[in-house]
Design an enzyme around this catalytic site. Sequence first.
Site, PDB file in Angstrom:
ATOM      1  CG  LEU A 166      40.358  43.438  30.090  1.00 35.05           C
ATOM      2  CD1 LEU A 166      41.882  43.436  30.034  1.00 35.05           C
ATOM      3  CD2 LEU A 166      39.654  43.613  28.844  1.00 35.05           C
ATOM      4  CB  SER A 176      49.503  46.889  31.021  1.00 30.79           C
ATOM      5  OG  SER A 176      49.226  48.422  30.401  1.00 30.79           O
ATOM      6  CB  CYS A 211      41.425  39.018  33.718  1.00 32.65           C
ATOM      7  SG  CYS A 211      41.615  38.381  32.095  1.00 32.65           S
ATOM      8  CG  ASP A 263      44.468  38.017  47.972  1.00 28.14           C
ATOM      9  OD1 ASP A 263      45.170  37.971  47.120  1.00 28.14           O
ATOM     10  OD2 ASP A 263      44.886  38.383  49.060  1.00 28.14           O
ATOM     11  CB  SER A 296      33.829  43.469  36.446  1.00 28.81           C
ATOM     12  OG  SER A 296      35.225  43.634  37.094  1.00 28.81           O
ATOM     13  CE1 TYR A 326      47.670  48.138  35.892  1.00 21.79           C
ATOM     14  CE2 TYR A 326      48.684  49.205  33.887  1.00 21.79           C
ATOM     15  CZ  TYR A 326      47.739  48.349  34.475  1.00 21.79           C
ATOM     16  OH  TYR A 326      47.029  47.580  33.768  1.00 21.79           O
TER      17      TYR A 326
END
Length: 252
Positions: free
Chosen positions: A17, A145, A84, A57, A15, A158
């Site tokens: 990116l 990010s 990703c 995983d 799903s 994050y």
Amino acid sequence: MKLSGAAAIVTGGGSGLGRATAEALAAKGAKVAVFDLNPAAAEEAAKAVGGVALVGDVADEASVGAAVAKAAAAHGTARVLVNCAGIGVAKRVVGRDGPHPLQDFERVIRVNLIGSFNMIRLVSAAMGKLEPIDGERGVIISTASVAAYDGQIGQAAYSASKGGVVAMTLPIARELAQIGVRVNAIAPGIFMTPMLFGLPQAAQDSLGASVPFPQRLGAPAEYAALAVHIVENGYINGETIRIDGALRMAPR
């Protein structure tokens, strides 16, 4: 590196990116293995790109080892890896319910940072045994990010995980240069991914308006186009590239 005929692995490829990247690589002629924790998503995406589905995983050594072996049996040893797979939580260090749950912090680090490193170490070990093509044996791209640079309140876990991805990119690139493998990262801003699909349209529009230009959410295909360019441009190495419409996120 030429993508036509090259074997590639995309984590989180079921799903967002990852799915867009799997499609873009396949459109260039790559043989794509879609690695995802969700079996149905992996199978559906693999079918769409004419590739193979890998389920597991990314942070588990045995799981990744089996997936890499399955991909090699189907397509040959991967020359391209795009990481990703990722998760996020939005929690304050000290919130109304008390301190940030440690297990939530550990889980984000495990998937985003340790999972990316686990993929890199196992895939690059196999890449090193390949014959070079035009001097290159492989290309690795991880997903960071903009939160690695200007994370917001509630993004401690994050931001830490993505900051780790940024920090390890250069030293790994320097090391793997010895075997002809380039290593880079992409730091996306606010993209239209499954994490945002559940938000009301007004909220999505508000997020898009915070981007200087273009004032909209990023499209997964734009991330994928950058990933393809990095693979094809042999002089990009050891770099983390922001793709964010000039966004610099506010504290909250």
